[in-house]
Design an enzyme around this catalytic site. Structure first.
Site, short mmCIF file in Angstrom:
data_model
loop_
_atom_site.label_atom_id
_atom_site.label_comp_id
_atom_site.label_asym_id
_atom_site.label_seq_id
_atom_site.Cartn_x
_atom_site.Cartn_y
_atom_site.Cartn_z
NE ARG A 43 -2.76 0.43 3.18
CZ ARG A 43 -2.20 1.51 4.52
NH1 ARG A 43 -2.13 2.41 4.06
NH2 ARG A 43 -1.53 1.11 5.09
CG ASP A 168 -9.20 8.35 -18.95
OD1 ASP A 168 -8.31 7.45 -19.63
OD2 ASP A 168 -10.17 7.85 -18.40
C1 LIG Z 1 -12.28 2.01 -18.00
C2 LIG Z 1 -11.80 3.38 -18.29
C3 LIG Z 1 -11.61 4.04 -16.98
C4 LIG Z 1 -12.26 3.60 -15.29
O1 LIG Z 1 -11.18 2.36 -15.46
P1 LIG Z 1 -11.71 1.09 -14.21
O2 LIG Z 1 -10.08 0.13 -14.59
O3 LIG Z 1 -12.66 0.58 -15.06
O4 LIG Z 1 -12.10 1.39 -12.98
C5 LIG Z 1 -11.51 5.24 -17.22
N1 LIG Z 1 -11.24 6.38 -18.61
C6 LIG Z 1 -11.36 5.43 -19.07
C7 LIG Z 1 -11.56 6.46 -20.54
C8 LIG Z 1 -11.96 4.06 -19.06
O5 LIG Z 1 -12.15 3.51 -20.52
#
Ligand SMILES: *Cc1c(COP(=O)(O)O)cnc(C)c1O
Length: 374
Positions: A43, A168
């Site tokens: 952790r 992202d």
């Molecule tokens: C799936 C996804 C997430 C979230 O990820 P998890 O692993 O499901 O928690 C965040 N951003 C994008 C673009 C995703 O496709």
């Protein structure tokens, strides 16, 4: 080293005794502390298996340091909660992953974090910024309409206002796009998708400067979304083929997108690698290739979307994306199911919209299945 070499070699831990070519799996949650420079604990995000993949991911994303989490949402929520406090404001692109959208609307109010969802135009982003804005959060290409945001325009403005930028980068992967090259401060991945790549792992990634990672690490340890050694090793193994998988998915997706455009039962095709895509010029500037995601809208006068999904033989209607197998989903029933009809309409997500996650199969077989289902 270039991308495919980094995929194979970066971060590998060589066991000094056996000289095995792979990182061993360190199963311990208990590590001795005497005569060791730092306390090691899962952790605390510092076990050998965690550090091995972080080193590989940092090489691929050209970042200094990072953290590996047990899910993409653990990465996103930890990054945001570690950098914001009550009274702060965050600007988010409106067409982001449905789970991130829901995270903001369900959690931020309770913690006194103000937020605004805006389009990806600089005009809207600049208008939304207030004196207390601390983060601008973008996603490009976005889910599910593959909207392209000009990363450099966003970071240029954010730096002038002393605002941190988060991206992202899940859909692009570090193979196709390195946001750090365009001034982004923090890069996030849902590693559940292309990084894992085989639809059998859930994980999340944050990479940034060493200073920012140090800032986030304390909150990360408090929130506790760390990842176990066995899964870390599976990710290390997956990453070795990330370059060749994504390269193949890029090629398949472009072939399929071009083909879908010729079918009269398909109203609209969304793929940033098509010259007709709204963000094509910006995509060409900031991406090396255009990814494995293709979205399209069926003409509901000719094809019933529900029946179309039932007719598919090889391609499964399934959640998630980025695996070696081609899957499809209706965002209205999956990623954006938690949004209201009104919110979905504002994002341009219709009942006829389908999102294809293109795998590494032969493109001809994927096209044949879609054609027979139509
Ligand atoms: C799936 C996804 C997430 C979230 O990820 P998890 O692993 O499901 O928690 C965040 N951003 C994008 C673009 C995703 O496709």
């Amino acid at each position: 080293m270039k991308k495919n070499t980094q995929c194979v070699h970066s971060g590998t831990y060589t066991d000094p005794e056996t000289k095995g070519v792979n990182t061993p799996i360190f199963t311990s949650s208990s590590f001795e502390y005497m005569d060791i420079p730092e306390n090691i604990y899962p952790r605390y995000f510092n076990t050998p298996n965690q550090k091995s993949i972080i080193e590989k991911l940092c090489a691929l994303e050209k970042a200094e340091d990072g953290l590996i989490f047990s899910s993409g949402m653990a990465a996103i929520s930890t990054a945001i909660f570690s950098l914001l406090q009550s009274g702060d404001h965050i600007v988010l692109q409106k067409d982001i992953y449905g789970g991130t959208h829901h995270f903001a609307t369900a959690e931020f109010d309770r913690f006194g974090i103000a937020y605004d969802f805006v389009s990806n135009t600089m005009d809207d982003i600049e208008k939304a910024v207030r004196d207390n804005t601390k983060i601008i959060y973008i996603e490009t290409p976005s889910n599910p309409l593959l909207v392209i945001t000009d990363i450099e325009a966003v970071t240029g403005f954010a730096k002038s206002k002393n605002i941190l930028t988060i991206i992202d980068n899940t859909f692009a992967t570090p193979i196709n796009q390195n946001p750090v090259d365009f001034g982004i401060d923090i890069v996030i991945h849902s590693g559940t998708k292309y990084i894992g790549g085989h639809s059998d792992i859930c994980c999340g990634v944050v990479v940034a400067s060493r200073t920012l990672i140090e800032r986030m690490k304390a909150t990360a340890a408090n929130l506790g979304g760390s990842l176990n050694a066995g899964t870390c090793y599976l990710i290390e193994r997956s990453l070795k083929t990330l370059g060749i998988r994504v390269d193949r998915q890029n090629k398949n997706a472009l072939t399929i997108a071009k083909h879908l455009r010729t079918n009269a039962c398909i109203k609209k095709v969304y793929y940033p690698g098509l010259e007709t895509h709204e963000g094509f010029d910006i995509a060409k500037k900031q991406m090396r290739a255009f990814g494995g995601m293709v979205s399209f809208e069926l003409n509901d006068k000719k094809v019933n979307p529900h029946q179309f999904l039932k007719n598919l033989k090889m391609i499964k209607p399934a959640l998630s994306l980025g695996g070696v197998e081609t899957i499809i989903c209706a965002p209205v029933a999956t990623s954006h199911a938690k949004l209201t009809d009104d919110q979905r309409a504002k994002l341009g997500i219709t009942d006829e919209l389908l999102r294809l996650s293109v795998g590494i199969e032969d493109a001809d077989d994927i096209i044949t299945d879609i054609e027979q289902a139509i």
